[in-house]
Design an enzyme around this catalytic site. Structure first.
Site, PDB file in Angstrom:
ATOM      1  CB  ALA A 110      -0.949  -0.125   1.391  1.00  0.00           C
ATOM      2  CG  HIS A 143       4.362  13.960   1.643  1.00  0.00           C
ATOM      3  ND1 HIS A 143       3.628  13.849   0.669  1.00  0.00           N
ATOM      4  CD2 HIS A 143       4.230  12.918   2.497  1.00  0.00           C
ATOM      5  CE1 HIS A 143       2.794  12.743   0.869  1.00  0.00           C
ATOM      6  NE2 HIS A 143       3.059  12.041   2.014  1.00  0.00           N
ATOM      7  CE  LYS A 147       6.410  11.085  -0.511  1.00  0.00           C
ATOM      8  NZ  LYS A 147       6.956   9.800  -0.319  1.00  0.00           N
TER       9      LYS A 147
HETATM   10  P1  NAD Z   1      13.567   7.137   6.198  1.00  0.00           P
HETATM   11  O1  NAD Z   1      14.595   7.491   5.000  1.00  0.00           O
HETATM   12  O2  NAD Z   1      13.305   7.838   7.284  1.00  0.00           O
HETATM   13  O3  NAD Z   1      13.864   5.559   6.385  1.00  0.00           O
HETATM   14  C1  NAD Z   1      14.302   4.562   5.553  1.00  0.00           C
HETATM   15  C2  NAD Z   1      15.331   3.653   6.140  1.00  0.00           C
HETATM   16  O4  NAD Z   1      15.430   2.507   5.102  1.00  0.00           O
HETATM   17  C3  NAD Z   1      16.625   4.311   6.414  1.00  0.00           C
HETATM   18  O5  NAD Z   1      17.078   3.984   7.799  1.00  0.00           O
HETATM   19  C4  NAD Z   1      17.399   3.591   5.376  1.00  0.00           C
HETATM   20  O6  NAD Z   1      18.754   3.382   5.647  1.00  0.00           O
HETATM   21  C5  NAD Z   1      16.507   2.332   5.314  1.00  0.00           C
HETATM   22  N1  NAD Z   1      16.957   1.481   3.990  1.00  0.00           N
HETATM   23  C6  NAD Z   1      16.879   1.959   2.737  1.00  0.00           C
HETATM   24  N2  NAD Z   1      17.332   1.118   1.679  1.00  0.00           N
HETATM   25  C7  NAD Z   1      17.286   0.007   2.683  1.00  0.00           C
HETATM   26  C8  NAD Z   1      17.613  -1.501   2.110  1.00  0.00           C
HETATM   27  N3  NAD Z   1      17.752  -1.723   0.942  1.00  0.00           N
HETATM   28  N4  NAD Z   1      17.815  -2.345   3.085  1.00  0.00           N
HETATM   29  C9  NAD Z   1      17.512  -2.021   4.451  1.00  0.00           C
HETATM   30  N5  NAD Z   1      17.128  -0.712   4.866  1.00  0.00           N
HETATM   31  C10 NAD Z   1      17.221   0.269   3.836  1.00  0.00           C
HETATM   32  O7  NAD Z   1      12.093   7.044   5.432  1.00  0.00           O
HETATM   33  P2  NAD Z   1      10.992   6.930   6.026  1.00  0.00           P
HETATM   34  O8  NAD Z   1      10.055   8.311   5.963  1.00  0.00           O
HETATM   35  O9  NAD Z   1      10.641   5.883   7.094  1.00  0.00           O
HETATM   36  O10 NAD Z   1      10.069   6.178   4.636  1.00  0.00           O
HETATM   37  C11 NAD Z   1      10.472   4.862   4.166  1.00  0.00           C
HETATM   38  C12 NAD Z   1       9.828   4.609   3.043  1.00  0.00           C
HETATM   39  O11 NAD Z   1       8.342   4.308   3.397  1.00  0.00           O
HETATM   40  C13 NAD Z   1       9.606   5.710   1.795  1.00  0.00           C
HETATM   41  O12 NAD Z   1       9.599   5.024   0.606  1.00  0.00           O
HETATM   42  C14 NAD Z   1       8.404   6.367   2.217  1.00  0.00           C
HETATM   43  O13 NAD Z   1       7.954   7.028   0.989  1.00  0.00           O
HETATM   44  C15 NAD Z   1       7.635   5.104   2.625  1.00  0.00           C
HETATM   45  N6  NAD Z   1       6.272   5.574   3.358  1.00  0.00           N
HETATM   46  C16 NAD Z   1       5.231   4.945   3.151  1.00  0.00           C
HETATM   47  C17 NAD Z   1       4.151   5.143   3.987  1.00  0.00           C
HETATM   48  C18 NAD Z   1       2.828   4.268   3.838  1.00  0.00           C
HETATM   49  O14 NAD Z   1       1.815   4.301   4.385  1.00  0.00           O
HETATM   50  N7  NAD Z   1       3.064   3.364   2.708  1.00  0.00           N
HETATM   51  C19 NAD Z   1       4.007   6.056   4.912  1.00  0.00           C
HETATM   52  C20 NAD Z   1       5.186   6.903   5.243  1.00  0.00           C
HETATM   53  C21 NAD Z   1       6.316   6.511   4.313  1.00  0.00           C
END
Ligand code: NAD
Length: 265
Positions: A110, A143, A147
């Site tokens: 999602a 956002h 982001k």
């Molecule tokens: P963030 O940058 O704070 O955290 C992402 C984390 O993932 C980081 O600690 C990074 O080191 C780690 N990471 C990146 N690539 C990786 C990999 N290949 N293996 C392991 N770890 C890895 O970002 P965030 O705000 O926590 O958002 C993360 C993702 O979730 C983004 O794509 C964001 O758009 C998405 N998101 C989705 C929803 C939803 O409801 N679906 C809500 C908020 C954020």
């Protein structure tokens, strides 16, 4: 007890899922995965590789990156584990990899795990059916400045809902406007991404007719909204067979299965 492996555990969403899971009695985080080299000492199992900490029957909850989502999907297929993925910015190839994994294990993806956004999408379909089909549609999302992908996955999902309701091609999307672009053509769907500050997630859909307009809007104030939805999804896929599921499947499941909480709370 549902065993969760949290991918992207050191990130903003990873920490929100960690906090939400701490308040649940029916699931526990068995391992945390992140690329960050500074794993906290005495904070359970941490790894850079999801495959090395994943076991059969576990549920992976992924909020990391497109690469993280792909790696999680491959590991889930290899180990026989279910996947809940919230990573956004996926390419068509990434999405196809998750779709292929769904032939072997349960996968729920999602772009927005908040139940309010699920309700917004239902309301949008209903509003589009109620207003004249020539009303203009513009989507505006806001956002935080960190982001990485634009427009948000949720804005694209809302735009896809509009395109489906009106049988519009992908080329109907208009990402921002600049310069002498001329009058707004009929059938265009404007999509605008605002970035700044610490906005968690704000999505507006504007339906504009002659002399009147209607606005549908969802504001996420706290990442707990997404984390709680992701945990509800984890409970759902823990007992689901192979397949590609959506948040609407979770909403249709009995309420008790969605929200088992720590009775002490
Ligand atoms: P963030 O940058 O704070 O955290 C992402 C984390 O993932 C980081 O600690 C990074 O080191 C780690 N990471 C990146 N690539 C990786 C990999 N290949 N293996 C392991 N770890 C890895 O970002 P965030 O705000 O926590 O958002 C993360 C993702 O979730 C983004 O794509 C964001 O758009 C998405 N998101 C989705 C929803 C939803 O409801 N679906 C809500 C908020 C954020």
């Amino acid at each position: 007890m549902i065993r969760l492996v949290l991918v992207g555990a050191a990130g903003r969403m990873g920490r929100a899922v960690e906090a939400a899971a701490a308040g649940a009695s029916d699931l526990a985080i068995s391992a945390r995965v992140d690329l960050s080299a500074n794993f906290p000492a005495d904070a359970g199992v941490w790894s850079e590789s999801v495959a090395s900490v994943l076991g059969r029957g576990d549920v992976v909850v992924d909020f990391s990156s497109p690469r993280g989502a792909r790696e999680a999907a491959a590991a889930c297929v290899e180990k026989g584990a279910a996947l809940v993925s919230g990573s956004t910015g996926l390419t068509g190839e990434d999405a196809a990899a998750l779709q292929a994994a769904a032939l072997r294990v349960a996968v729920l993806r999602a772009s927005n795990f908040s139940l309010g956004v699920a309700a917004l999408r239902v309301a949008l379909r209903s509003a589009l059916a109620a207003v004249p089909s020539d009303w203009d549609v513009e989507i505006v999302e806001r956002h935080h400045r960190m982001k990485k992908d634009s427009p948000s996955g949720t804005a694209l999902a809302l735009a896809a809902d509009v395109r489906l309701a009106r049988s519009l091609p992908e080329s109907a999307l208009r990402h921002g406007r600049q310069g002498s672009v001329g009058q707004r053509p009929a059938g265009e769907v404007g999509v605008h991404a605002v970035r700044g500050g610490t906005w968690v997630g704000d999505h507006q859909v504007l339906l504009a007719g002659d002399g009147e307009w209607l606005e549908l809007r969802h504001v996420a104030q706290d990442r707990a909204a997404f984390a709680n939805g992701a945990l509800a999804a984890a409970r759902f896929v823990a007992t689901a067979g192979p397949g590609a599921y959506t948040l609407e499947d979770v909403l249709r499941a009995p309420a008790a299965a969605r929200s088992a909480r720590n009775p002490a709370r």
